[in-house]
Design a protein around this motif. Sequence first.
Motif, PDB file in Angstrom:
ATOM      1  N   UNK A 204       0.833  -0.925  -0.162  1.00 54.86           N
ATOM      2  CA  UNK A 204      -0.069  -0.431   0.016  1.00 54.86           C
ATOM      3  C   UNK A 204       0.501   1.187   0.216  1.00 54.86           C
ATOM      4  N   UNK A 205       2.386   0.713   0.778  1.00 55.56           N
ATOM      5  CA  UNK A 205       2.531   2.458   0.870  1.00 55.56           C
ATOM      6  C   UNK A 205       3.700   2.163  -0.549  1.00 55.56           C
ATOM      7  N   UNK A 206       4.127   1.865  -1.313  1.00 57.40           N
ATOM      8  CA  UNK A 206       4.590   1.894  -2.620  1.00 57.40           C
ATOM      9  C   UNK A 206       3.825   2.138  -3.606  1.00 57.40           C
ATOM     10  N   UNK A 207       2.734   2.079  -3.669  1.00 59.25           N
ATOM     11  CA  UNK A 207       1.358   2.947  -4.359  1.00 59.25           C
ATOM     12  C   UNK A 207       1.080   1.886  -6.108  1.00 59.25           C
ATOM     13  N   UNK A 208       1.919   0.980  -5.820  1.00 59.33           N
ATOM     14  CA  UNK A 208       2.132  -0.006  -6.788  1.00 59.33           C
ATOM     15  C   UNK A 208       0.498  -0.591  -7.090  1.00 59.33           C
ATOM     16  N   UNK A 209       0.511  -1.094  -8.117  1.00 59.24           N
ATOM     17  CA  UNK A 209      -0.999  -1.749  -8.188  1.00 59.24           C
ATOM     18  C   UNK A 209      -0.227  -2.649  -9.229  1.00 59.24           C
ATOM     19  N   UNK A 210      -0.046  -4.771  -8.866  1.00 62.54           N
ATOM     20  CA  UNK A 210       0.789  -5.050  -9.194  1.00 62.54           C
ATOM     21  C   UNK A 210      -0.484  -6.186 -10.224  1.00 62.54           C
ATOM     22  N   UNK A 211      -1.702  -5.558 -10.190  1.00 66.55           N
ATOM     23  CA  UNK A 211      -2.542  -6.167 -11.342  1.00 66.55           C
ATOM     24  C   UNK A 211      -1.888  -5.612 -12.580  1.00 66.55           C
ATOM     25  N   UNK A 212      -1.562  -4.526 -12.531  1.00 68.87           N
ATOM     26  CA  UNK A 212      -0.954  -4.245 -14.213  1.00 68.87           C
ATOM     27  C   UNK A 212       0.163  -4.720 -14.188  1.00 68.87           C
ATOM     28  N   UNK A 213       1.502  -5.542 -13.672  1.00 68.96           N
ATOM     29  CA  UNK A 213       2.208  -5.981 -13.452  1.00 68.96           C
ATOM     30  C   UNK A 213       2.143  -6.983 -14.290  1.00 68.96           C
ATOM     31  N   UNK A 214       2.412  -7.809 -14.743  1.00 67.06           N
ATOM     32  CA  UNK A 214       3.054  -9.747 -15.585  1.00 67.06           C
ATOM     33  C   UNK A 214       3.048 -10.023 -14.371  1.00 67.06           C
ATOM     34  N   UNK A 215       2.468 -11.226 -14.012  1.00 63.72           N
ATOM     35  CA  UNK A 215       3.092 -12.080 -12.421  1.00 63.72           C
ATOM     36  C   UNK A 215       4.253 -12.620 -12.013  1.00 63.72           C
ATOM     37  N   UNK A 216       3.894 -13.446 -13.807  1.00 58.50           N
ATOM     38  CA  UNK A 216       5.401 -13.761 -13.055  1.00 58.50           C
ATOM     39  C   UNK A 216       6.850 -13.153 -13.418  1.00 58.50           C
ATOM     40  N   UNK A 217       6.725 -11.811 -13.340  1.00 55.46           N
ATOM     41  CA  UNK A 217       7.287 -10.461 -12.406  1.00 55.46           C
ATOM     42  C   UNK A 217       8.120 -10.238 -11.554  1.00 55.46           C
ATOM     43  N   UNK A 218       6.945 -10.571 -10.634  1.00 54.90           N
ATOM     44  CA  UNK A 218       6.579 -10.282  -9.084  1.00 54.90           C
ATOM     45  C   UNK A 218       7.713 -11.430  -8.566  1.00 54.90           C
ATOM     46  N   UNK A 219       8.433 -10.542  -7.382  1.00 58.20           N
ATOM     47  CA  UNK A 219       8.555 -12.280  -6.823  1.00 58.20           C
ATOM     48  C   UNK A 219       8.878 -12.060  -5.690  1.00 58.20           C
ATOM     49  N   UNK A 220       8.927 -13.420  -4.481  1.00 58.58           N
ATOM     50  CA  UNK A 220       8.889 -13.027  -3.284  1.00 58.58           C
ATOM     51  C   UNK A 220      11.082 -13.592  -2.915  1.00 58.58           C
ATOM     52  N   UNK A 221      11.072 -12.845  -1.378  1.00 63.97           N
ATOM     53  CA  UNK A 221      11.945 -13.064  -0.881  1.00 63.97           C
ATOM     54  C   UNK A 221      11.712 -12.972   0.345  1.00 63.97           C
ATOM     55  N   UNK A 222      11.832 -14.061   1.115  1.00 59.46           N
ATOM     56  CA  UNK A 222      11.243 -13.990   2.789  1.00 59.46           C
ATOM     57  C   UNK A 222      12.518 -14.117   3.816  1.00 59.46           C
ATOM     58  N   UNK A 223      13.064 -13.824   4.603  1.00 59.51           N
ATOM     59  CA  UNK A 223      14.351 -14.414   5.690  1.00 59.51           C
ATOM     60  C   UNK A 223      13.326 -14.457   6.374  1.00 59.51           C
TER      61      UNK A 223
END
Length: 422
Positions: free
Chosen positions: A86-105
């Motif tokens: 929410x802070x970033x203001x990104x609408x992830x629906x507008x992006x290719x989901x295969x170009x969105x990644x996760x790296x959690x520690x």
Amino acid sequence: MTRRVVITGIGVLAPGGIGTTAFWNLLSSGRTATRGITLFDPAPFRSRVAAEVDFHPERHGLTSLEVRRMDRAAQFGVVATREALADSGLDLAAFDPYRIGIAMGTGVGAISGLDTAYRVASDEGRIAQVDHMYAPGHLYDHFVPSSFATEVAWAVGAEGPSTVVSTGCTSGIDSVAHAVDLIREGSADIMITGATDAPISPLTLACFDAIKATTALNEEPETASRPFDATRKGFVLGEGAAAFVLEELGAARRRGAHVYAEIAGYASRSSAFHMTGLRPDGREMAEAITVALDEARLDPGDLDYVNAHGSGTRQNDLHETAAYKLALGPHAHRTPVSSVKSMIGHSLGSVGSMEIAASVLAMEHHVVPPTANLRTPDPECDLDYVPLVARDHRTDAVLTVSSGFGGFQSAMVLARPDRRTA
């Protein structure tokens, strides 16, 4: 040309308050969130204080099904991620989901869920051969730390690279560095990263009691975490999460995003010395700092602030002090250094990400948070450890470090993009 990676969204779930604003208010005021343990009866243990998060998952949008499925640490991670997005203001629906990644520690994974499951299945430890029929249905997810990345990916609809980094107490820096690498190499355009841990459990407490690493200052819980202080007695266990949205600098600028900081340099080293011990000369941490500065193309004198690991053990405090002197030279005595663990405790793997958040917010507000409870400075820790009170200070480039069992040492340099050449 190497892609430059920046932070455009931050989410924090910490002791003392939920959300980035509450987190910064705590740190900048020098207040502490350490207290006597309330999550279970700590009476049998040597150390009975911790920095707990007052967390009610339903109030933060988690459904009853999600609460039942997810370990406490996974819940932390999802809630922090939602704030960061929410802070970033990104609408992830507008992006290719295969170009969105996760790296959690994470340092200890779903330890609170595992602890609870074992106590139920073993009838509070009275049954040696447990009956698996009494175990909760989602126990497998608690055994597999990768479930944290899965939960975050589901929450945001990410279908790109997904991983969990677990390198002990350096996990929160190392996971963010891995996310940076994935953007730089072109494997992802957006990375959701950070770390989460909820280690305040009987099992964790017993383990640290055994090696006397945690504090025994049970009668003074608010001041029990005392990094760089001569009266320290060990670290205070904590919990929490921090999450970030990372993207390439040019893309962030094109969409008019608020850029908090560039992740300018990173390095990790290991001493291969001892399972829990540290070399007193701090050479491996100094090497990580030097390489991170080199990657950032900054000199020691360019640093405005050092966010220390500052766990509150004598061994670590001396090791860090030596490392800063070795890596930064004369500038070690001129650069403000502080430990936010004095206020939020040590949440193991997640605290590195929480300290990245603290460093970025220090840059955002040009305020260096203090080392709370530093009233009797250790004469062997003779740097400017910013005792008790926050300090107004122009902060454009920050070094943050983490130190972990096994000799792991990680360093990250955060800077305003215009502080560096392309």
